[in-house]
Design an enzyme around this catalytic site. Structure first.
Site, short mmCIF file in Angstrom:
data_model
loop_
_atom_site.label_atom_id
_atom_site.label_comp_id
_atom_site.label_asym_id
_atom_site.label_seq_id
_atom_site.Cartn_x
_atom_site.Cartn_y
_atom_site.Cartn_z
N ASP A 11 0.81 -1.33 0.05
CA ASP A 11 0.15 -0.03 0.12
C ASP A 11 1.08 1.24 0.05
O ASP A 11 1.36 1.41 0.80
CB ASP A 11 -0.83 -0.22 1.03
CG ASP A 11 -1.68 1.48 1.34
OD1 ASP A 11 -2.30 2.10 0.00
OD2 ASP A 11 -2.32 0.98 1.80
N GLU A 106 -2.11 -0.08 -4.26
CA GLU A 106 -2.29 -0.77 -3.86
C GLU A 106 -2.32 -2.64 -4.58
O GLU A 106 -3.28 -2.39 -5.35
CB GLU A 106 -3.34 -0.68 -2.49
CG GLU A 106 -4.65 -1.13 -3.04
CD GLU A 106 -5.33 -1.06 -1.49
OE1 GLU A 106 -4.98 -1.47 -0.76
OE2 GLU A 106 -6.48 -0.63 -1.43
#
Length: 434
Positions: A11, A106
């Protein structure tokens, strides 16, 4: 559940804001907020410097300005975000053939297919650090937080534990101990409504949830949701990393600074959006059966209406016709601030002449035209001046645009103001987007 910690979740930290800070040296280390800059804007991403003042994603721009008035409020530069994201995804795909992007910032990676000598904790920790370093290298210094665990759920939870710029590996066998103290909101799909139902039942943590029989959760939340929460509360998640995520819908929407009250204008805007949706469907060889409109009223009430066709279509006029019919069933007399059209139930074929030649009988609707006399400069956008070179829009209004002249490779640069009509100033060229 896997027997090894072999699912990685990456992320990128405060991604949109981090790209802006990378490309704008004067903003490094300062609060940056990316999103809608108007009175009805919404925060897309806030830098960690802005988050210290309580600014969060999905917060209204008005509230964000009240909390952090000294922040730089910028509109998005999606070409820069996509370009950076593509570099990151290339790094991940070079690491493993099984990469599942969730968004621009992500993705999941299956480390079982990464060719590692083994999947021991020490090995995957070293690999995670190497991957983070490679991402920082190709992105010009952006950081990403990594979680590694025995499932997608555990990996995603782990990536949130040491933000920003962190790495957390959950050793196999410790998953339930990790989860038990956490709030139920860490589970995907547990939003405000579900949280409130669980709260009323005295369920606040995953430990509380784990103690509830599945039959009781099904009674509270329904069969599918109740069963899913029962499994995840016990860290049971066998979902594979799927490299090709199928497109489920294609849509277009717009938010307007002034409430729309003219029904004819609304129909015209829906028709224009339907045309865009049809073009995108045809570009990718898709069609769809279900047409949905989204309408946000003046009081922020959001309504949606759908209609399913007998056969899939990629025709903009056909989609527009259904959208107008759906709009006719709604009371919009108080004003509308957002309109959108979407098509779902996608297929790779169409029924020829399903609606006949609809293009010819589409009503002509005159939409508001942009002012041709002056350019529009949004805060954060890239510009170039004939003498000063490249820079970005610091702010604009009342016929004046203020520019800071700097790039990612220069020190913080000078600030100059110009008339928006200055022929020496113009938007910077950028790559054509897909």
């Amino acid at each position: 559940m896997r027997s090894s910690a072999s699912v990685l979740h990456l992320d990128l930290d405060a991604f949109f804001a981090a790209v802006e800070q990378r490309d704008k040296p004067s903003l490094r280390g300062k609060p940056v907020i990316v999103g809608g800059v108007g009175g009805r804007g919404v925060v897309a991403t806030a830098s960690y410097e802005a988050r210290a003042f309580g600014v969060r994603s999905a917060m209204s721009t008005r509230e964000a300005r009240a909390r952090c008035p000294h922040a730089a409020f910028l509109t998005g530069r999606f070409h820069a975000y996509r370009e950076t994201s593509s570099k990151v995804m290339a790094v991940l795909r070079a690491a493993s053939p099984l990469v599942e992007p969730l968004s621009l910032d992500e993705a999941f990676v299956d480390l079982a297919q990464a060719g590692l000598p083994d999947l021991e904790v020490a090995t995957v920790v070293a690999y995670g650090e190497e991957l983070r370093a490679h991402v920082a290298e190709v992105t010009g210094g952006l950081t990403g937080s990594v979680g590694i665990g025995s499932s997608k759920f555990i990996a995603k939870v782990a990536s949130e534990l040491n933000k920003p710029d962190g790495l957390t590996v959950v050793p196999p066998g410790t998953e339930r101990d990790l989860l038990r103290p956490m709030k139920v909101t860490v589970i995907p799909g547990v939003g405000p409504a579900t949280t409130e139902r669980l709260r009323r039942a005295g369920i606040h943590t995953i430990a509380d949830l784990e103690a509830v029989p599945e039959e009781e959760l099904v009674r509270l939340l329904g069969k599918s949701h109740g069963h899913g929460l029962h499994q995840l509360a016990r860290a049971q998640d066998d979902r594979p990393v799927v490299p090709d995520r199928e497109t489920k819908s294609v849509s277009s929407e717009g938010t307007y600074d002034t409430d729309l009250t003219d029904r004819r204008l609304m129909e015209g805007l829906l028709a224009r959006q339907a045309t865009h949706v049809g073009e995108r469907l045809r570009k990718h060889g898709l069609s769809g059966r279900t047409v949905t409109i989204k309408v946000r009223l003046h009081d922020f009430t959001t309504l949606s209406r759908s209609s399913t066709l007998a056969s899939p279509t990629d025709s903009g006029p056909a989609i527009a016709r259904v959208a107008r019919t759906l709009l006719a069933d709604l009371d919009t007399s108080g004003g509308v601030r957002l309109l959108g059209v979407g098509v779902s139930g996608l297929a790779d074929w169409i029924q020829e002449d399903l609606f006949g030649d609809t293009a010819a009988d589409e009503p002509e609707v005159e939409l508001p035209a942009a002012e041709p006399a002056r350019r529009s400069y949004a805060p954060g956008n890239d510009v170039v001046h004939a003498e000063m070179g490249p820079g970005w829009v610091w702010g604009s209004g009342k016929g004046v645009v203020t520019v800071r002249f700097e790039t990612a490779e220069t020190p913080p640069g000078p600030v100059r103001s110009y008339s928006v009509d200055d022929p020496a100033l113009g938007p910077a060229e950028r790559p054509v987007e897909d």
